[in-house]
Design a protein around this motif. Structure first.
Motif, mmCIF file in Angstrom:
data_model
loop_
_atom_site.group_PDB
_atom_site.id
_atom_site.type_symbol
_atom_site.label_atom_id
_atom_site.label_comp_id
_atom_site.label_asym_id
_atom_site.label_seq_id
_atom_site.Cartn_x
_atom_site.Cartn_y
_atom_site.Cartn_z
ATOM 1 N N GLY A 98 6.966 29.035 -12.920
ATOM 2 C CA GLY A 98 6.352 27.964 -12.152
ATOM 3 C C GLY A 98 6.707 26.593 -12.689
ATOM 4 N N ARG A 99 6.662 25.605 -11.812
ATOM 5 C CA ARG A 99 7.042 24.247 -12.156
ATOM 6 C C ARG A 99 6.038 23.632 -13.112
ATOM 7 N N GLY A 100 6.557 23.027 -14.158
ATOM 8 C CA GLY A 100 5.693 22.294 -15.081
ATOM 9 C C GLY A 100 4.756 23.150 -15.904
ATOM 10 N N THR A 101 5.055 24.434 -15.988
ATOM 11 C CA THR A 101 4.136 25.295 -16.745
ATOM 12 C C THR A 101 4.396 25.167 -18.239
ATOM 13 N N GLU A 102 3.368 25.460 -18.988
ATOM 14 C CA GLU A 102 3.380 25.256 -20.427
ATOM 15 C C GLU A 102 4.147 26.364 -21.136
ATOM 16 N N LEU B 33 8.697 16.238 -17.663
ATOM 17 C CA LEU B 33 8.550 15.763 -19.036
ATOM 18 C C LEU B 33 7.222 16.168 -19.626
ATOM 19 N N PHE B 34 7.254 16.405 -20.926
ATOM 20 C CA PHE B 34 6.092 16.883 -21.657
ATOM 21 C C PHE B 34 5.991 16.142 -22.993
ATOM 22 N N TRP B 35 4.784 16.109 -23.507
ATOM 23 C CA TRP B 35 4.570 15.763 -24.903
ATOM 24 C C TRP B 35 3.953 16.984 -25.585
ATOM 25 N N TYR B 36 4.594 17.402 -26.682
ATOM 26 C CA TYR B 36 4.060 18.466 -27.525
ATOM 27 C C TYR B 36 3.631 17.849 -28.841
ATOM 28 N N VAL B 37 2.634 18.471 -29.475
ATOM 29 C CA VAL B 37 2.121 17.961 -30.740
ATOM 30 C C VAL B 37 2.034 19.106 -31.739
ATOM 31 N N GLN B 38 2.308 18.793 -32.980
ATOM 32 C CA GLN B 38 2.148 19.775 -34.053
ATOM 33 C C GLN B 38 1.303 19.149 -35.157
ATOM 34 N N TYR B 39 0.063 19.607 -35.260
ATOM 35 C CA TYR B 39 -0.814 19.179 -36.345
ATOM 36 C C TYR B 39 -0.429 19.949 -37.596
ATOM 37 N N SER B 40 -0.860 19.410 -38.741
ATOM 38 C CA SER B 40 -0.503 20.022 -40.017
ATOM 39 C C SER B 40 -0.910 21.494 -40.047
ATOM 40 N N ARG B 41 0.051 22.357 -40.401
ATOM 41 C CA ARG B 41 -0.173 23.800 -40.548
ATOM 42 C C ARG B 41 -0.576 24.495 -39.248
ATOM 43 N N GLN B 42 -0.300 23.869 -38.129
ATOM 44 C CA GLN B 42 -0.584 24.518 -36.851
ATOM 45 C C GLN B 42 0.703 24.650 -36.057
ATOM 46 N N LEU B 44 3.192 24.388 -32.699
ATOM 47 C CA LEU B 44 3.495 23.401 -31.672
ATOM 48 C C LEU B 44 2.682 23.710 -30.420
ATOM 49 N N GLN B 45 2.056 22.699 -29.851
ATOM 50 C CA GLN B 45 1.236 22.943 -28.665
ATOM 51 C C GLN B 45 1.408 21.800 -27.675
ATOM 52 N N LEU B 46 1.211 22.139 -26.416
ATOM 53 C CA LEU B 46 1.356 21.141 -25.361
ATOM 54 C C LEU B 46 0.222 20.126 -25.432
ATOM 55 N N LEU B 47 0.566 18.858 -25.342
ATOM 56 C CA LEU B 47 -0.445 17.810 -25.285
ATOM 57 C C LEU B 47 -0.657 17.402 -23.823
ATOM 58 N N LEU B 48 0.420 16.999 -23.168
ATOM 59 C CA LEU B 48 0.289 16.721 -21.750
ATOM 60 C C LEU B 48 1.644 16.775 -21.053
ATOM 61 N N ARG B 49 1.578 16.856 -19.722
ATOM 62 C CA ARG B 49 2.782 16.960 -18.897
ATOM 63 C C ARG B 49 2.712 15.917 -17.792
ATOM 64 N N HIS B 50 3.834 15.402 -17.382
ATOM 65 C CA HIS B 50 3.794 14.261 -16.481
ATOM 66 C C HIS B 50 3.299 14.643 -15.097
ATOM 67 N N ILE B 51 3.521 15.876 -14.665
ATOM 68 C CA ILE B 51 3.129 16.211 -13.297
ATOM 69 C C ILE B 51 1.605 16.304 -13.162
ATOM 70 N N SER B 52 0.900 16.459 -14.281
ATOM 71 C CA SER B 52 -0.549 16.580 -14.203
ATOM 72 C C SER B 52 -1.239 15.227 -14.165
ATOM 73 N N TYR B 85 4.730 14.371 -33.151
ATOM 74 C CA TYR B 85 4.727 14.359 -31.687
ATOM 75 C C TYR B 85 6.158 14.493 -31.176
ATOM 76 N N TYR B 86 6.338 15.416 -30.252
ATOM 77 C CA TYR B 86 7.653 15.660 -29.676
ATOM 78 C C TYR B 86 7.625 15.420 -28.173
ATOM 79 N N CYS B 87 8.556 14.633 -27.705
ATOM 80 C CA CYS B 87 8.767 14.475 -26.284
ATOM 81 C C CYS B 87 9.784 15.537 -25.863
ATOM 82 N N ALA B 88 9.577 16.138 -24.702
ATOM 83 C CA ALA B 88 10.479 17.207 -24.261
ATOM 84 C C ALA B 88 10.714 17.131 -22.773
ATOM 85 N N LEU B 89 11.899 17.548 -22.388
ATOM 86 C CA LEU B 89 12.300 17.544 -20.986
ATOM 87 C C LEU B 89 12.657 18.973 -20.605
ATOM 88 N N SER B 90 12.174 19.387 -19.461
ATOM 89 C CA SER B 90 12.430 20.752 -19.017
ATOM 90 C C SER B 90 13.570 20.794 -18.018
#
Lengths: 114, 112
Positions: A98-102, B33-42, B44-52, B85-90
């Motif tokens: 899906g589009r934009g999925t995590e 486009l997305f922003w992913y974040v990695q806190y210490s000892r954790q 990588l996790q999604l922070l937010l995505r532009h389409i949302s 913080y990592y910026c990412a493009l799908s």
């Protein structure tokens, strides 16, 4: 719910040896990705499975790397023979279609080749 | 060439100060486009995505196609925001999700 799990968390091997990394994705996730971060560089894509099929393996550095996902569940990434420049952190991620999925990431496997 | 650029390796601010983490991209097509974040000892996790177009933990990011940017902003930084913080493009294949192209990351340090 269990997240993406990677084994081992850390591996130290000698140059020329073989290492196999394993990734268990989140149940039901058809997409599985392997990434790698070598020292000082960005996280780079290696390959992408959709179920058991390789959708894209354009990021695989050379033929010493072999990835499999038999049955569309867990995946393995074998490096044979390992070289010094293979050292880094190998990440696995999984996701649904899906589009934009995590993409949900595992904790990574730190590989050190000495 | 498809690329994500994060010009700052390290950004250090005081608690309560505004934060802007820069991200520029190069992509021929409609990017996701997305922003992913990695806190210490954790992990990588999604922070937010532009389409949302959402705000997570006080962070927002707007896609600016004219400037090919997706900067991450927060008006008042907190110490717990300290992370990588990592910026990412799908990339996409035929409409379905493809692989992520990451920037090199920016380490945010929020001082008390």
């Amino acid at each position: 719910e269990a997240g993406v799990t990677q084994f081992p968390s850390h591996s130290v091997i000698e140059k020329g040896q073989t290492v196999t990394l394993r990734c268990d994705p989140i149940s039901g996730h058809d997409n599985l990705y392997w990434y790698r971060r070598v020292m000082g560089k960005e996280i780079k894509f290696l390959l992408h499975f959709v179920k058991e099929s390789k959708q894209d393996e354009s990021g695989m550095p050379n033929n010493r790397f072999l990835a499999e996902r038999t049955g569309g569940t867990y995946s393995t990434l074998k490096v044979q023979p390992a070289e010094l420049e293979d050292s880094g952190v190998y990440f696995c991620a999984s996701g649904i279609q899906g589009r934009g999925t995590e993409a949900f990431f595992g904790q990574g496997t730190r590989l050190t080749v000495v | 060439a498809q690329r994500v650029t994060q010009p700052e390796k390290l950004l250090s601010v005081f608690k309560g100060a505004p934060v802007e983490l820069k991200c520029n991209y190069s992509y021929s097509g409609s990017p996701e486009l997305f922003w992913y974040v990695q806190y210490s000892r954790q992990r990588l996790q999604l922070l937010l995505r532009h389409i949302s177009r959402e705000s997570i933990k006080g962070f927002t990011a707007d896609l600016n196609k004219g400037e090919t940017s997706f900067h991450l902003k927060k008006p008042f930084a907190q110490e717990e925001d300290s992370a990588m913080y990592y910026c990412a493009l799908s990339r996409k294949y035929g409409g379905s999700q493809g692989n992520l192209i990451f920037g090199k990351g920016t380490k945010l340090s929020v001082k008390p």
